[in-house]
Design an enzyme around this catalytic site. Structure first.
Site, PDB file in Angstrom:
ATOM      1  CG  ASN A 442     -48.341  27.291  19.355  1.00  0.00           C
ATOM      2  OD1 ASN A 442     -47.757  26.936  20.369  1.00  0.00           O
ATOM      3  ND2 ASN A 442     -49.071  28.407  19.323  1.00  0.00           N
ATOM      4  CD  GLU A 443     -50.852  28.319  22.721  1.00  0.00           C
ATOM      5  OE1 GLU A 443     -51.491  29.311  22.307  1.00  0.00           O
ATOM      6  OE2 GLU A 443     -50.085  28.371  23.695  1.00  0.00           O
ATOM      7  CG  ASP A 444     -53.908  25.498  15.291  1.00  0.00           C
ATOM      8  OD1 ASP A 444     -53.453  26.541  15.805  1.00  0.00           O
ATOM      9  OD2 ASP A 444     -53.687  25.180  14.113  1.00  0.00           O
ATOM     10  CG  HIS A 517     -48.716  25.452  25.499  1.00  0.00           C
ATOM     11  ND1 HIS A 517     -48.884  26.029  24.261  1.00  0.00           N
ATOM     12  CD2 HIS A 517     -47.851  24.427  25.313  1.00  0.00           C
ATOM     13  CE1 HIS A 517     -48.153  25.380  23.364  1.00  0.00           C
ATOM     14  NE2 HIS A 517     -47.526  24.393  23.985  1.00  0.00           N
TER      15      HIS A 517
END
Length: 874
Positions: A442-444, A517
């Site tokens: 997630n979002e790295d 996102h």
């Protein structure tokens, strides 16, 4: 002899260790633990040694728990059959949280450093008689994490949301706290412990299948890995609703990769089977696959395993089009608009979540017409019960691997642990038909842009990635896809959520490619939520706005009545978003007349959240378009649920009580829907002042009333088109009268597409009641069936902002009907009618708007008291 299993659930005790520096531990001594699985927070709570961390400010007083080590111990008898010739005894830990050393009768038999890994320990020769000691020593995950930072200065540690110590620790990342949940850095035996005595056991059952082009035949391969001496035979049986559709006895096996492993395999074709479909697209038939091992004599069952499986074909469609590259799912050759939500762990103490609770949550999503749930990477690899519920209710699922918002290291021990973690969990979950996609994290990848980390897309050498300051690329683009390919070939995998690269070489996250996102609503530039239609992408996998839960939940976790007011210390403490005061009050105040009575403000935040969610789902679903022009393939709101009782972005609170936004999604994701919207005006849309060369305009509420430009369309998820009639009304906010003649159109609703009915139509709205300016209107659209009478769906559009409207004296009538129905009507348009909800109350709808001439009927059950409600006033 058959495999015998002894569970070690009860009789455990626990105590702190190496904790002289922590005053709270000095008088604890040895305490009884709860039945396993459990964790130290809950064991201390059960013994009355801490106050409930979910109430008031108690979380702060319990943080010492994560600073010291803990010992769990029990005694047990050697199981029947232990030591018998040809029999093996294993001790199985399905999950230890996190740094744990296991001793049997004082001898170390295991060291574990990964919460997500299970362990099988051969204990032959370690047990004596009927009193064996089993001890599990846990070290502080935070302290170990801090030490690992020092041990690996070669890595550039970047960790968002929490302190750095979580980066090198393979523990549920949200235990360090997040912007929606508390810090609960405990430890414990968080999954079952058991002893197995066996001669031969089933190690793994792998099911692989390929559907024919016409989806009417399935070529199936089943591989059964066994451990121990070779069985006489393996039997498989595949059944649907109790009727056997295939069975076979496998007489011989081939040697496996390990000395004591054997492989039985079989290939066969199946005709006339039933496809598994996502909810609202078809049925969810689940076949039962039963595998049994027989003794050499054929007289005894040695071991047996059952799995529930479904057959479907899932694809991620990425095709070049005029908007960039598409991103949407196709299941069984049918394009699927994936409207749904993101899932965080259902509790900050995961051992609290029962199988029934998982089913309730997934059922809530399914009843809300959600098509997909994404399991966020900072939590856990969700339980079999969660995915079984998704299978049952037809809710597609996505599982992030256990990484979130950090630049993770790649030293050898870490990579080895990750590979084992990934392989075990992929094997455990791969048979679920609902699970259609895995994401690496997630979002790295967003850290690359924020911190200018090294990332050369055209460099395809994984070993070179390890030498950059973003070595975790090796995990997401080499290690994890290798595991997916080896364990569940053909499964959809993405290196990250979100992820644009692979097709776009300009940036890692690209709104024209892949998923995004969208946090310029709420975070970032804090844009008006009315701008959401312009802030989408090919697939929006996160966005959200916060809201208070219902008053019943607020009053339950704030036990001090003097703290039950807006802005109290306790209220703020239960909203972990650092900017929540500005964002929550800002978004509410921009759109509604603020009230600071707690119940009144809670209601306004709920209506605000629901309105924002409505803009997103309605307008992004409109962008679903037609085949070949799928501009947006799905939208997932952040988030479905809470992990503790608080104030957050959730659609339903910790107690499973829905907020109005849940019902908004339910309405907007109806299989056949009508949508109506108007052009949104604010100061950012007007031209710059010619003298000042900048935008000097002020908000002009008259402009929104006079210059009305509106659109009407239908959205259809069904594979069949149909005929219908659209009726559009233009209703005065002030008087409730229709100011213009209704627009009526007979239309053809396109199959699995959106159909434009009215596009950018300008209205000349008349004045009324002697006013010189035009009147504010609500545009109300109704979609009728072919008979011209049956109401299929309704939608409406209000002038923004609502706070400028006079919403007094609405002529609201609410009639409770004994048959379990409530009827609501009004003489003037009503905004944000919300029933106050409590656990156990079930409503067919809530948080809706009302217009004159339309009677709203709500089905009600589980109501033990008198229904109460609120509306937006002004």
């Amino acid at each position: 002899m058959a495999k015998a299993v002894t569970t070690l659930r009860s009789g455990w005790e626990f105590s702190p260790v190496n904790s002289d520096h922590i005053p709270e531990t000095r008088d604890l001594g040895v305490l009884p633990a709860r039945q396993l699985p459990s964790e130290v927070y809950l064991d201390l709570l059960e013994n009355g040694k801490i106050a409930d961390p979910y109430l008031d400010l108690n979380e702060l007083d319990a943080r010492w728990i994560g600073e010291c080590g803990w010992i769990y111990h029990t005694t047990f008898a050697a199981p029947a059959g232990y030591g018998d010739e040809g029999r093996t005894t294993d001790l199985i830990f399905e999950g230890l949280d996190t740094f744990a050393t296991v001793l049997i009768n004082g001898k170390e038999v295991l060291k574990s450093d990964n919460m997500f890994v299970s362990h099988r320990i051969n204990v032959d020769g370690h047990l004596v008689g009927d009193k064996n000691t089993l001890e599990v020593r846990f070290e502080s995950a935070r302290q170990k994490g801090l030490q690992l930072l020092k041990d690996h200065p070669e890595h550039r540690w970047i960790v968002h949301q929490t302190e750095l110590s979580r980066g090198p620790v393979r523990k549920a990342q949200y235990h360090w706290g997040w912007d929606w949940g508390p810090i609960t850095l405990g430890c414990g035996i968080w999954k079952p412990v058991s002893l197995e005595v066996y001669s031969t056991r089933i190690e793994d059952v792998a099911i692989d299948y390929t559907l024919g082009k016409d989806l009417k035949t399935a070529d199936i391969k089943i591989a059964i890995a066994t451990a121990g001496k070779q069985a006489g035979a393996a039997e498989i049986e595949l059944a649907l609703d109790g009727k056997v559709v295939y069975s076979k006895k496998l007489e011989s096996a081939t040697p496996g990769p390990d000395p004591d492993e054997s492989i039985y395999d079989v290939s066969f074709s199946l005709d006339h089977f039933k496809l598994w479909w996502p909810r609202n697209y078809g049925e969810q038939p689940l076949y039962t696959l039963k595998v049994t091992l027989q003794s050499q004599e054929g007289t005894q069952t040695l071991d047996a395993v059952e799995k529930r499986i479904g057959f479907r074909k899932a694809e991620l469609i990425q095709e070049e089009d005029k908007c960039g590259t598409s991103f949407y799912f196709r299941v069984n050759k049918v394009d699927i608009f994936a409207g749904g939500s993101c899932w965080i762990p259902g509790d900050s103490f995961p051992t609290r979540i029962t199988d029934d609770k998982y089913r309730e949550w997934v059922k809530l999503a399914a009843e809300g017409n959600q098509t997909l749930i994404r399991v966020w990477g900072g939590g856990i690899y969700e339980s079999n019960a969660f995915f079984a519920a998704c299978d049952e209710f037809g809710v597609l699922s996505m599982q992030d691997f256990g990484f979130a918002c950090a630049s993770y290291p790649t030293y050898p021990e870490f990579l080895k642990s990750i590979e084992l973690e990934a392989r075990q969990n992929v094997r455990r979950l791969r048979h679920h038909p609902s699970l259609i996609i895995w994401a690496g994290n997630n979002e790295d990848y967003q850290l690359i842009e924020r911190y200018n980390l090294e990332y050369t897309f055209n460099d395809k050498d994984p070993e070179s990635w390890l030498k950059t300051n973003f070595p975790a690329r090796y995990i997401y683009e080499h290690l994890l896809p290798k595991v997916i390919d080896e364990e569940t070939k053909g499964t959809i995998y993405r290196p990250s959520c979100p992820w644009g690269n692979g097709l776009s070489t300009t940036q890692v996250v690209d709104p024209t490619v892949g998923d995004v996102h969208q946090w310029n609503i709420w975070h970032g530039v804090i844009a008006p939520y009315q701008h959401l239609p312009q802030l989408g992408g090919r697939f929006v996998s996160e966005f959200g706005l916060e809201a208070y839960p219902h008053m019943h939940t607020l009053e339950k976790f704030i036990t001090d009545p003097t703290q039950r007011h807006v802005g109290s210390r306790t209220m703020d403490f239960h909203n972990k978003d650092i900017g929540h005061e500005r964002h929550l009050l800002g978004y509410t105040g921009v759109n509604f007349r603020l009230k600071f009575d707690l119940a009144a403000l809670a209601h306004l935040t709920q209506v605000m959240q629901s309105d924002g969610v409505t803009w997103a789902y309605k307008m992004w679903r409109k962008m679903w378009g037609v085949p070949g022009q799928r501009q947006c393939g799905g939208v997932l709101v952040w988030m479905l649920n809470d992990s503790w009782p608080g104030i957050s972005w959730s659609l339903a609170d910790y107690n499973l009580v829905p907020k109005p936004s849940h019902y908004a999604v339910k309405r907007l994701m109806a299989p056949i829907a009508v949508g109506v919207s108007r052009k949104f005006f604010d100061c950012t849309t007007r031209p710059m002042d010619e003298t000042w060369k900048r935008n000097t305009a002020h908000v002009n509420p008259r402009l929104a009333n006079e210059d009305v430009v509106y659109d009407v369309w239908t959205a259809n998820s069904r594979p069949q088109g149909r005929k219908g009639t659209i009726v559009v009304r233009f209703i005065s906010v002030d008087t409730g009268r229709d100011l213009l003649e209704p627009l009526t159109k007979e239309i053809n609703i396109l199959a699995n597409a959106t159909t434009d009915v009215v596009a950018k139509q300008k209205l000349d709205v008349p004045a009324e009641n002697g006013k010189s300016e035009s009147s504010a209107i609500v545009i109300h659209a109704t979609l009728l069936g072919e008979d011209g009478k049956t109401v299929l769906h309704e939608d409406m559009s209000w002038p923004d902002p609502i706070k400028y409207l006079d919403l007094s004296d609405r002529g609201l009538e609410v009639s409770e009907v004994k048959s379990g129905k409530v009827e609501i009507s009004a003489k003037k348009p009503v905004k944000g009618f919300v029933f106050d909800e409590v656990p156990g109350l079930k409503l067919s709808d809530n948080g809706f708007d009302i217009v004159p001439g339309v009677q709203k009927v709500v089905e009600v059950s589980g109501n033990d008291g008198k229904l109460t409600w609120k509306v937006v006033e002004g």
